[in-house]
Write an enzyme that holds these catalytic residues in place. Structure first.
Site, PDB file in Angstrom:
ATOM      1  N   SER A  54       0.856  -1.185   0.000  1.00 38.54           N
ATOM      2  CA  SER A  54       0.000   0.000   0.000  1.00 38.54           C
ATOM      3  C   SER A  54       0.892   1.235   0.000  1.00 38.54           C
ATOM      4  O   SER A  54       2.097   1.140   0.299  1.00 38.54           O
ATOM      5  CB  SER A  54      -0.886  -0.003   1.252  1.00 38.54           C
ATOM      6  OG  SER A  54      -0.073   0.138   2.407  1.00 38.54           O
ATOM      7  N   ASP A 104      -0.782  -1.493  -4.348  1.00 38.00           N
ATOM      8  CA  ASP A 104      -2.170  -1.630  -3.879  1.00 38.00           C
ATOM      9  C   ASP A 104      -2.756  -0.232  -3.643  1.00 38.00           C
ATOM     10  O   ASP A 104      -2.139   0.587  -2.959  1.00 38.00           O
ATOM     11  CB  ASP A 104      -2.144  -2.440  -2.572  1.00 38.00           C
ATOM     12  CG  ASP A 104      -3.523  -2.841  -2.092  1.00 38.00           C
ATOM     13  OD1 ASP A 104      -4.447  -2.917  -2.923  1.00 38.00           O
ATOM     14  OD2 ASP A 104      -3.668  -3.103  -0.871  1.00 38.00           O
ATOM     15  N   HIS A 158     -11.382  -7.160  -2.553  1.00 40.91           N
ATOM     16  CA  HIS A 158     -10.592  -6.487  -1.517  1.00 40.91           C
ATOM     17  C   HIS A 158     -11.201  -6.816  -0.160  1.00 40.91           C
ATOM     18  O   HIS A 158     -12.345  -7.236  -0.063  1.00 40.91           O
ATOM     19  CB  HIS A 158     -10.598  -4.972  -1.744  1.00 40.91           C
ATOM     20  CG  HIS A 158      -9.652  -4.551  -2.819  1.00 40.91           C
ATOM     21  ND1 HIS A 158      -8.559  -3.753  -2.580  1.00 40.91           N
ATOM     22  CD2 HIS A 158      -9.613  -4.863  -4.136  1.00 40.91           C
ATOM     23  CE1 HIS A 158      -7.905  -3.576  -3.716  1.00 40.91           C
ATOM     24  NE2 HIS A 158      -8.518  -4.226  -4.669  1.00 40.91           N
ATOM     25  N   GLY A 164     -10.387  -9.214   1.934  1.00 42.29           N
ATOM     26  CA  GLY A 164     -10.652 -10.651   2.010  1.00 42.29           C
ATOM     27  C   GLY A 164     -10.507 -11.226   3.409  1.00 42.29           C
ATOM     28  O   GLY A 164     -10.972 -12.330   3.676  1.00 42.29           O
ATOM     29  N   ASN A 167      -4.824  -8.780   4.051  1.00 39.65           N
ATOM     30  CA  ASN A 167      -3.895  -7.928   4.783  1.00 39.65           C
ATOM     31  C   ASN A 167      -4.135  -8.074   6.288  1.00 39.65           C
ATOM     32  O   ASN A 167      -3.263  -8.528   7.036  1.00 39.65           O
ATOM     33  CB  ASN A 167      -4.062  -6.469   4.322  1.00 39.65           C
ATOM     34  CG  ASN A 167      -3.008  -5.548   4.914  1.00 39.65           C
ATOM     35  OD1 ASN A 167      -2.004  -5.998   5.464  1.00 39.65           O
ATOM     36  ND2 ASN A 167      -3.233  -4.256   4.817  1.00 39.65           N
TER      37      ASN A 167
HETATM   38 ZN   LIG Z   1      -8.189  -2.813  -0.953  1.00 38.22          ZN
END
Ligand SMILES: [Zn+2]
Length: 304
Positions: free
Chosen positions: A51, A86, A206, A208, A230
């Site tokens: 990210s 990301d 996204h 998840g 994440n």
């Molecule tokens: Zn995301």
């Protein structure tokens, strides 16, 4: 010398054959090693992503790429690795394209749709010139707030963005980043199916972490091919690290329990374990399995 795969074939195969490949966020060297180790030990392809915040923490996009590539070399990684930005903004997406990331996500969901589309097209042009894959986002993925989970992606937007050339599409379908709140309504499978019926590209889920296994599996059966993980690993790392301290192992001076290499080890191993479990959920096949299938296909062609 490490080679970064753009993942286009990997995710096309995943959509076609109804499995998903995990997209795992890295935060530091330990995270990178843990992710690569799980991929190598399961012989599965992997997408590592960073990210904008994690890249800033690590010292910039170049350091992230260097760490991933050098770690691939030092660990003799033999499975395909995709390096993805990301939730990039316009500037960070351009920077990562210039640096040679093999994949970028341009997240223009906060922009008016016209502007999101125009900027996505610019990123696609720059990326595709260099063989780099592009993910775009439509709708809005929730942010830890309401139980409703963001804003649903529209089928029309999906068609427009795919026509513009995006390789993967992240869709808001009730999913949320972070920990799912009490009373969350679950994924909107009707909308997911409408989008999957309308566009052939791999779809991305996204947030998840924390979606129940049956919902993840159903989403994959409907066209989700990339699942972003994440929070799951952050919680795995936190839990194992907490146990280490609660057992006062850090105070064990005779065994140098205070050594950062020891402090960070249980958490790092917990990430690898969590990822192996996730690979099972996603049904990601080993590359050996894929090669066997490819060999089988070729031999049956020769027979005809
Ligand atoms: Zn995301």
């Amino acid at each position: 010398m490490a080679y970064l795969d753009n993942g286009n074939q990997i995710f096309k195969d995943a959509r076609k054959n109804h499995y998903a490949v995990g997209a795992y966020n890295t935060n530091n060297l330990e995270w990178t090693r843990a992710i690569l180790r799980a991929a190598e030990e399961t012989r599965t392809p992997v997408l590592i992503q960073v990210s904008t915040g994690a890249a800033k923490y690590m010292g910039g996009y170049k350091i992230v790429k260097d760490i991933v590539e050098d770690t691939m070399d030092s660990m003799n990684i033999s499975v395909p690795v995709v390096l993805n930005l990301d939730h990039g903004d316009f500037e960070s997406a351009k920077e990562c394209i210039a640096l040679g990331y093999s994949s970028v996500m341009f997240d223009g969901h906060a922009l008016p749709t016209d502007e999101n589309l125009a900027k996505t097209k610019e990123i696609i042009k720059l990326a595709h010139e260099r063989g780099i894959s592009v993910e775009a986002e439509i709708g809005k993925i929730g942010e830890n707030q309401g139980a409703d989970g963001g804003e649903l992606a529209s089928v029309e937007d999906a068609k427009t963005f795919v026509a513009a050339g995006v390789d993967k599409l992240a869709c808001g379908i009730g999913n949320i980043h972070g920990v799912y709140p009490e009373g969350w309504k679950g994924l909107n499978f009707d909308r997911l199916k409408e989008i999957a019926d309308a566009v052939p590209v791999p779809l991305v889920l996204h947030g998840g972490s924390g979606i129940p296994e049956d919902q993840v599996k159903k989403a994959i059966s409907l066209g989700i091919s990339k699942v972003n993980i994440n929070t799951e690993f952050q919680l795995a790392f936190q839990g194992a690290t907490r146990k280490y301290f609660e057992a006062h192992k850090d105070e064990d001076k005779a065994n140098k329990g205070y050594d950062p290499r020891k402090l960070l080890l249980p958490g790092t191993e917990a990430i690898t374990d969590a990822m192996k479990e996730m690979i099972g959920w996603l049904g990601t096949p080993s590359i050996d399995e894929e090669l066997k299938n490819a060999a089988f296909d070729r031999s049956s062609l020769n027979e005809e």
